[in-house]
Write a protein that holds these residues in place. Sequence first.
Motif, PDB file in Angstrom:
ATOM      1  N   ASP A  95       0.853  -1.185   0.000  1.00 52.12           N
ATOM      2  CA  ASP A  95       0.000   0.000   0.000  1.00 52.12           C
ATOM      3  C   ASP A  95       0.893   1.239   0.000  1.00 52.12           C
ATOM      4  OD1 ASP A  95      -1.775   2.062   0.404  1.00 52.12           O
ATOM      5  OD2 ASP A  95      -2.657   1.228   2.218  1.00 52.12           O
ATOM      6  N   PRO A  96       1.029   1.937  -1.141  1.00 54.36           N
ATOM      7  CA  PRO A  96       1.910   3.104  -1.197  1.00 54.36           C
ATOM      8  C   PRO A  96       1.434   4.263  -0.328  1.00 54.36           C
ATOM      9  CG  PRO A  96       0.669   2.907  -3.232  1.00 54.36           C
ATOM     10  CD  PRO A  96       0.368   1.683  -2.409  1.00 54.36           C
ATOM     11  N   ASN A  97       0.184   4.227   0.130  1.00 58.06           N
ATOM     12  CA  ASN A  97      -0.342   5.303   0.979  1.00 58.06           C
ATOM     13  C   ASN A  97      -0.241   4.988   2.467  1.00 58.06           C
ATOM     14  OD1 ASN A  97      -1.153   7.008  -1.182  1.00 58.06           O
ATOM     15  ND2 ASN A  97      -2.789   5.544  -1.579  1.00 58.06           N
ATOM     16  N   MET A  98       0.230   3.769   2.815  1.00 54.49           N
ATOM     17  CA  MET A  98       0.355   3.382   4.221  1.00 54.49           C
ATOM     18  C   MET A  98       1.402   4.259   4.899  1.00 54.49           C
ATOM     19  SD  MET A  98       1.430  -0.308   5.833  1.00 54.49           S
ATOM     20  CE  MET A  98       0.012  -1.194   5.246  1.00 54.49           C
ATOM     21  N   SER A  99       1.138   4.623   6.120  1.00 50.94           N
ATOM     22  CA  SER A  99       2.070   5.423   6.908  1.00 50.94           C
ATOM     23  C   SER A  99       2.092   4.879   8.329  1.00 50.94           C
ATOM     24  CB  SER A  99       1.613   6.890   6.912  1.00 50.94           C
ATOM     25  OG  SER A  99       2.512   7.676   7.623  1.00 50.94           O
ATOM     26  N   ILE A 100       3.291   4.506   8.801  1.00 54.08           N
ATOM     27  CA  ILE A 100       3.432   3.914  10.127  1.00 54.08           C
ATOM     28  C   ILE A 100       4.702   4.448  10.779  1.00 54.08           C
ATOM     29  CG2 ILE A 100       3.855   1.768  11.392  1.00 54.08           C
ATOM     30  CD1 ILE A 100       2.272   0.280   9.327  1.00 54.08           C
ATOM     31  N   THR A 101       4.662   4.649  12.073  1.00 51.67           N
ATOM     32  CA  THR A 101       5.847   4.956  12.866  1.00 51.67           C
ATOM     33  C   THR A 101       5.941   3.907  13.966  1.00 51.67           C
ATOM     34  OG1 THR A 101       5.667   7.319  12.434  1.00 51.67           O
ATOM     35  CG2 THR A 101       7.010   6.668  14.315  1.00 51.67           C
ATOM     36  N   ALA A 102       7.115   3.323  14.127  1.00 45.98           N
ATOM     37  CA  ALA A 102       7.316   2.289  15.141  1.00 45.98           C
ATOM     38  C   ALA A 102       7.118   2.861  16.540  1.00 45.98           C
ATOM     39  CB  ALA A 102       8.720   1.695  15.016  1.00 45.98           C
ATOM     40  N   VAL A 103       6.872   1.990  17.483  1.00 44.94           N
ATOM     41  CA  VAL A 103       6.668   2.390  18.874  1.00 44.94           C
ATOM     42  C   VAL A 103       7.984   2.325  19.650  1.00 44.94           C
ATOM     43  CG1 VAL A 103       5.432   1.841  21.003  1.00 44.94           C
ATOM     44  CG2 VAL A 103       4.278   1.611  18.810  1.00 44.94           C
ATOM     45  N   THR A 104       8.807   1.344  19.367  1.00 45.23           N
ATOM     46  CA  THR A 104      10.047   1.165  20.116  1.00 45.23           C
ATOM     47  C   THR A 104      11.259   1.565  19.272  1.00 45.23           C
ATOM     48  OG1 THR A 104      10.269  -1.121  19.377  1.00 45.23           O
ATOM     49  CG2 THR A 104       9.086  -0.739  21.444  1.00 45.23           C
ATOM     50  N   HIS A 105      12.343   1.875  19.965  1.00 43.01           N
ATOM     51  CA  HIS A 105      13.605   2.208  19.307  1.00 43.01           C
ATOM     52  C   HIS A 105      14.709   2.199  20.350  1.00 43.01           C
ATOM     53  CE1 HIS A 105      13.636   6.366  20.885  1.00 43.01           C
ATOM     54  NE2 HIS A 105      12.334   6.219  20.823  1.00 43.01           N
ATOM     55  N   ALA A 106      15.954   2.285  19.894  1.00 40.81           N
ATOM     56  CA  ALA A 106      17.099   2.286  20.811  1.00 40.81           C
ATOM     57  C   ALA A 106      17.099   3.557  21.654  1.00 40.81           C
ATOM     58  CB  ALA A 106      18.397   2.188  20.017  1.00 40.81           C
ATOM     59  N   LYS A 107      17.788   3.500  22.779  1.00 38.35           N
ATOM     60  CA  LYS A 107      17.814   4.642  23.708  1.00 38.35           C
ATOM     61  C   LYS A 107      19.219   5.197  23.934  1.00 38.35           C
ATOM     62  CE  LYS A 107      13.421   4.107  24.762  1.00 38.35           C
ATOM     63  NZ  LYS A 107      12.388   4.972  24.306  1.00 38.35           N
ATOM     64  N   TRP A 108      20.247   4.696  23.240  1.00 35.18           N
ATOM     65  CA  TRP A 108      21.602   5.179  23.474  1.00 35.18           C
ATOM     66  C   TRP A 108      21.764   6.615  22.976  1.00 35.18           C
ATOM     67  CZ3 TRP A 108      23.507   5.849  18.538  1.00 35.18           C
ATOM     68  CH2 TRP A 108      23.062   4.986  17.552  1.00 35.18           C
ATOM     69  N   TYR A 109      22.826   7.263  23.400  1.00 36.51           N
ATOM     70  CA  TYR A 109      23.090   8.658  23.072  1.00 36.51           C
ATOM     71  C   TYR A 109      23.150   8.832  21.555  1.00 36.51           C
ATOM     72  CZ  TYR A 109      25.212  13.285  23.351  1.00 36.51           C
ATOM     73  OH  TYR A 109      25.454  14.632  23.224  1.00 36.51           O
ATOM     74  N   GLY A 110      22.295   9.644  20.990  1.00 32.14           N
ATOM     75  CA  GLY A 110      22.251   9.874  19.557  1.00 32.14           C
ATOM     76  C   GLY A 110      21.485   8.818  18.777  1.00 32.14           C
ATOM     77  N   ALA A 111      20.805   7.913  19.492  1.00 32.28           N
ATOM     78  CA  ALA A 111      20.074   6.826  18.829  1.00 32.28           C
ATOM     79  C   ALA A 111      19.053   7.377  17.838  1.00 32.28           C
ATOM     80  CB  ALA A 111      19.354   5.970  19.867  1.00 32.28           C
ATOM     81  N   PRO A 112      18.876   6.684  16.714  1.00 31.65           N
ATOM     82  CA  PRO A 112      17.907   7.150  15.726  1.00 31.65           C
ATOM     83  C   PRO A 112      16.477   7.096  16.235  1.00 31.65           C
ATOM     84  CG  PRO A 112      18.948   5.097  15.021  1.00 31.65           C
ATOM     85  CD  PRO A 112      19.575   5.488  16.311  1.00 31.65           C
TER      86      PRO A 112
END
Length: 112
Positions: A7-24
Amino acid sequence: HMECPVDPNMSITAVTHAKWYGAPAPLYCGPKTDEQPHSGFWDYGYECNKGWANPPETCDVYEGQKAGKFDQSRPYASNAGRTDVEGCCWWGRGVIQTTGVCNFGKLNYYLG
């Protein structure tokens, strides 16, 4: 026949991610727009937490962020040559690290 449709119109942002200094920031996907025709890259070395600067700079991409920012100044190609994240919402996350429309389709087909 088991593949999930892209689906080219789908838009999602993840809930979890890294927490280190400067983490994306959390992974995201979404359609290309006039304002966002391409994806840049995450500059993990950018110092955004400068309350003493004039004007003050703060890190505001995610809660608890200490450094880093999105650099959208130019397109940045992936290993596959893509410079956008349109239709790329099937990333591998979680315990089973399943990726791609085909693998998610098979998982849905067999586990229902």
